[in-house]
Design an enzyme around this catalytic site. Structure first.
Site, mmCIF file in Angstrom:
data_model
loop_
_atom_site.group_PDB
_atom_site.id
_atom_site.type_symbol
_atom_site.label_atom_id
_atom_site.label_comp_id
_atom_site.label_asym_id
_atom_site.label_seq_id
_atom_site.Cartn_x
_atom_site.Cartn_y
_atom_site.Cartn_z
ATOM 1 N NE ARG A 1 -2.773 0.302 3.417
ATOM 2 C CZ ARG A 1 -2.055 0.589 4.521
ATOM 3 N NH1 ARG A 1 -1.442 1.755 4.636
ATOM 4 N NH2 ARG A 1 -1.942 -0.300 5.492
ATOM 5 C CE1 TYR B 1 -18.474 11.648 -15.176
ATOM 6 C CE2 TYR B 1 -17.120 11.592 -13.205
ATOM 7 C CZ TYR B 1 -17.955 10.965 -14.092
ATOM 8 O OH TYR B 1 -18.281 9.647 -13.909
ATOM 9 C CG ASP C 1 -10.745 16.409 -14.454
ATOM 10 O OD1 ASP C 1 -10.036 15.873 -15.340
ATOM 11 O OD2 ASP C 1 -11.716 15.827 -13.936
ATOM 12 C CE LYS D 1 -13.440 8.072 -18.486
ATOM 13 N NZ LYS D 1 -13.476 8.522 -17.154
#
Ligand SMILES: Cc1ncc(COP(=O)(O)O)c(C=O)c1O
Length: 385
Positions: free
Chosen positions: A52, A105, A178, A203
């Site tokens: 982690r 978004y 973003d 994306k």
């Protein structure tokens, strides 16, 4: 030549990707191990202790992401929204406030309003081109973050990053951009004054519709430390396979974005001369209200095109369900062309709010197929109207 003087594509291919020293394997190996042997208690090899906190495959991706965004530190997460959640929790606290674009978004707005709102973080959506409204929203609140998406999803509005950074900084707030739609191949917000870049790497960066992920990139060591702590303490990290696929996609981002941009320009121009079309939203068209600004702050206009139909919701639905090369599906940024009906699909969560998307709008993620086939597909779908 030092790394930061190298061109974009050289950095995308090489940053964090040194060959493996024992065998000379040109592609660094994929590390699945969740834990690492210690030579003595707390005596770690190369700083690795537990998966982690650190993983060599994730670190390789993070180095590559920092290099392509001209940042110093990058953090990779299990999704774009996981990155956004960790970012906001790292940099804001209950009682703070976020001003965001009123066409952000839908999932970002849902996270900020419905999840973090309950945790005591306020928000005000504004039109980011209305600088007086932006200043007023910041002045009226304890604004910690200004959140910009440019181009925005799905209205394709362009925000002046340098101007908004100056407004945010004057008020002591940080600017988050973003950069999912443009990708670092076409726009580098940190160079324009932004403090933080966030991505859905699902994306364009991943680019092949086969991995979900997110990233944060910064160039300030204080912000880096706060974000790194939350990445470790909350643990929404990308797994090794996801990090590897994202790295592989990012290596070809530059060449892919060139073809996405060329194809999208051709699709937008074709749509713009069709009588069935009420409006086309593509920053590469001279008719786009922020075309000049897009030319100034981007080095290409990208692969996303939105279109509104004169025949209303019915026409949009008919075309969405009639294409054969364009697949009706959520998401964007992969090599294959996708068609999305945002008001019922990606943006259903903001129905009835001021971020709601027009019902006669389709969003096209234009892929890298041959342009003649994409236009022929649209032609046969339009023939159903
Ligand atoms: C602009 C933008 N930001 C963030 C996200 C969220 O990313 P993810 O779906 O990887 O959680 C999306 C997803 O569609 C997006 O389009």
């Amino acid at each position: 030549m030092s790394e930061n003087t190298q061109g974009f594509n050289t950095r995308a291919v090489h940053a964090g990707q040194a060959f493996e020293p024992r065998t000379g394997a040109v592609v660094p190996p994929l590390h699945f191990s969740s834990t690492y042997a210690q030579d003595g208690i707390g005596n770690l090899r190369a700083g690795y202790e537990y998966g982690r906190g650190g993983n060599p495959t994730r670190d390789a991706l993070q180095e590559q992401l920092a290099a392509v965004e001209n940042g110093t530190h990058a953090y990779s997460f299990s999704s774009g929204l996981a990155a956004e959640d960790s970012l906001i929790r790292a940099l804001a606290e209950p009682g703070d406030h976020i001003v965001l674009g009123n066409d952000a978004y839908g999932g970002t707005y849902r996270l900020i309003s419905k999840v973090l709102g309950g945790w005591g973080i306020g928000n005000t959506p504004v039109d980011m081109s209305d600088h007086a409204a932006l200043k007023a929203a910041i002045a009226a609140n304890k604004t910690r973050l200004v959140w910009v998406e440019t181009p925005s999803n799905p209205m394709m509005r362009i925000t002046d990053i340098a101007a908004v950074a100056a407004i945010a900084h004057e008020a002591g707030a940080l600017l988050v951009v973003d950069n999912t739609f443009a990708s670092p191949a076409l726009q580098r917000p940190l160079d324009l004054g932004a403090d933080v870049v966030v991505h859905s790497t699902t994306k364009y960066i991943g680019g092949h519709s086969d991995v979900v992920g997110g990233a944060i990139v910064v160039k300030d060591p204080v912000l880096a430390e706060a974000i790194g702590f939350i990445q470790f303490a909350v643990g929404a990290v990308s797994g090794p396979m996801d990090a590897f696929l994202t790295t592989r996609g990012l290596k070809t981002l530059g060449v892919r974005m060139r073809t996405h941009s060329e194809n999208a320009m051709a699709v937008a121009s074709w749509l713009a001369q069709r009588p069935e079309v009420e409006a086309v939203h593509y920053p590469g068209l001279e008719s786009h209200p922020e075309h000049e600004l897009a030319k100034k702050q981007m080095s290409g206009f990208g692969g996303m095109v939105s279109v509104q139909f004169a025949g209303g919701e019915d026409a949009a639905r008919i075309v969405a369900e009639a294409t054969r090369v364009f697949t009706l599906a959520e998401s964007l940024g992969g090599i294959e062309s996708l068609m999305n009906y945002p008001s019922e699909m990606t943006h259903a969560s903001v129905k009835g709010t001021e971020l709601a998307v027009p019902v006669n709008l389709l969003r096209l993620s234009v892929g890298i197929e041959d342009i003649a086939d994409l236009i022929a597909d649209l032609e046969q779908a339009f023939a159903k109207l």
